[in-house]
Design a protein around this motif. Structure first.
Motif: not given
Length: 122
Positions: A32-41, A50-57, A63-73
């Protein structure tokens, strides 16, 4: 782009370590702890297909960078949402993981990077 930590908590898994997903780091925390965006996007994926990642964002930062946040509630954003750095995008959970943690990845041109090289030292 200045990155910020997506969650408070100790790093319990580092880039390239054993386990099934090694393309990022794991951050310890409470359900339940907040997960925050590591940068604007823009949210390019929010779901559990996506198997193995659970609830994923997946956030596309530019154009270069993507970030992924996995196992969310719970997911607090949907695809095509525009988010700011530090905005709460999910709550931490244990979806498709053995315990509560955030799995965080940074990808540059599609290739996994060590997030610790981008996040501020702490």
């Amino acid at each position: 782009m200045p990155w910020q930590w997506p969650a408070s908590g100790d790093v319990i898994g580092t880039f390239g370590e054993g386990g099934t997903i090694t393309a990022g780091i794991d951050i310890d925390g409470q359900k339940g702890q907040p997960v925050k965006a590591a940068g604007p996007g823009i949210v390019v994926y929010a779901g559990s297909g996506v198997r193995g990642y659970g609830n994923l964002i997946l956030l596309k930062h530019n154009d270069e960078f993507l970030s992924a946040y996995a196992h969310n509630d719970s997911l607090r954003v949907k695809e095509n949402d525009v988010v700011e750095t530090g905005e709460v995008i999910a709550t931490m959970g244990d979806s498709d993981a053995e315990d509560v943690r955030l799995h965080f990845e940074v990808r540059k041109d599609g290739q996994p990077q060590d997030p610790l090289e981008y996040l501020p030292k702490r």
